[in-house]
Design a protein around this motif. Structure first.
Motif, short mmCIF file in Angstrom:
data_model
loop_
_atom_site.label_atom_id
_atom_site.label_comp_id
_atom_site.label_asym_id
_atom_site.label_seq_id
_atom_site.Cartn_x
_atom_site.Cartn_y
_atom_site.Cartn_z
N LEU A 53 1.00 -1.21 0.14
CA LEU A 53 -0.09 0.25 0.13
C LEU A 53 0.71 1.31 0.38
O LEU A 53 0.49 2.33 -0.82
N ASN A 54 1.58 1.33 0.86
CA ASN A 54 2.22 2.61 1.01
C ASN A 54 3.70 2.85 -0.43
O ASN A 54 3.96 3.86 -0.33
N ALA A 57 1.20 3.32 -2.79
CA ALA A 57 1.16 5.54 -2.90
C ALA A 57 1.99 6.31 -3.35
O ALA A 57 1.94 7.14 -3.70
N ALA A 64 -0.33 7.57 1.74
CA ALA A 64 -0.71 6.58 1.83
C ALA A 64 -1.68 6.76 2.76
O ALA A 64 -1.45 6.80 4.18
N PRO A 66 -5.61 7.13 5.38
CA PRO A 66 -5.78 5.58 6.20
C PRO A 66 -7.47 6.06 5.50
O PRO A 66 -7.80 6.41 4.47
N LEU A 67 -7.95 4.41 5.58
CA LEU A 67 -8.13 4.00 3.53
C LEU A 67 -9.92 3.54 4.68
O LEU A 67 -10.13 3.09 5.23
N PRO A 68 -11.10 4.42 3.84
CA PRO A 68 -12.64 4.07 4.66
C PRO A 68 -13.10 2.47 4.32
O PRO A 68 -12.14 1.82 3.20
N ARG A 69 -13.79 2.20 4.65
CA ARG A 69 -14.25 0.85 5.04
C ARG A 69 -15.18 0.99 3.21
O ARG A 69 -14.21 -0.03 2.68
N ARG A 71 -15.11 2.36 -0.74
CA ARG A 71 -14.08 3.32 -1.06
C ARG A 71 -14.86 3.73 -2.39
O ARG A 71 -13.92 4.29 -3.04
N ASP A 119 -7.90 -7.09 2.54
CA ASP A 119 -7.48 -5.24 2.96
C ASP A 119 -8.77 -4.60 2.23
O ASP A 119 -8.46 -3.05 2.36
N HIS A 121 -10.86 -4.61 -0.12
CA HIS A 121 -10.87 -4.18 -1.60
C HIS A 121 -12.32 -5.22 -1.81
O HIS A 121 -12.42 -6.40 -1.33
#
Length: 149
Positions: A53-54, A57, A64, A66-69, A71, A119, A121
């Motif tokens: 992920l990093n 990004a 990178a 925080p990702l929302p639940r 997307r 993750d 997705h």
């Protein structure tokens, strides 16, 4: 050459090994094309890329965060029947996926459910009787050509 296609889908993941095991359990085939930052898995007509992920990004020139639940997008696998949808849903859960919405009959006349990979997705697993699949499991919405009279 037709440009209207998807050749590769890249997902940013926290743990390459964990994510690779998840997708391999669902039938994707890991290839030797990757390295310590990216794994490539062969599917039917598309390659799935798992990128740290990093690192993903950074490659895109973004931070990178925080990702929302949710997307705002899903990926989908269409299957030949409700039983096949249930089978793949169970396999995804057994492989470490999160049951977001169990498969059920839906308003548009098909049968679908949602599972999140490790993750988050989101994948829709569906049987759509209005989208028949060819021998390779692909949807083709091109209208049949008319026979000359």
């Amino acid at each position: 050459m037709r440009d209207a296609r998807v050749s590769l889908i890249t997902l940013g993941v926290a743990d390459l090994s964990r994510s690779s095991r998840f997708y391999e359990a669902l039938g994707w085939t890991r290839t030797d094309a990757g390295n310590d930052k990216v794994v490539f898995l062969q599917g039917e007509g598309v390659v799935l890329s798992l990128f740290g992920l990093n690192d993903l990004a950074e490659d895109a020139g973004l931070n990178a965060g925080p990702l929302p639940r949710f997307r705002g997008m899903t990926l989908a696998i269409n299957l030949t029947s409700e039983a096949e949808t249930d089978r793949l849903f169970a396999a995804a859960i057994a492989a470490g996926g999160d049951a977001v919405k169990r498969p059920e009959t839906v308003f548009w006349g098909g049968y679908s459910g949602y599972v999140a990979d490790p993750d988050g997705h989101l994948w829709e697993l569906a049987h759509n009787p209005f989208f028949p699949l060819d021998a390779q499991g692909r949807i083709d919405l091109t209208p049949p050509s008319e026979e000359p009279a």
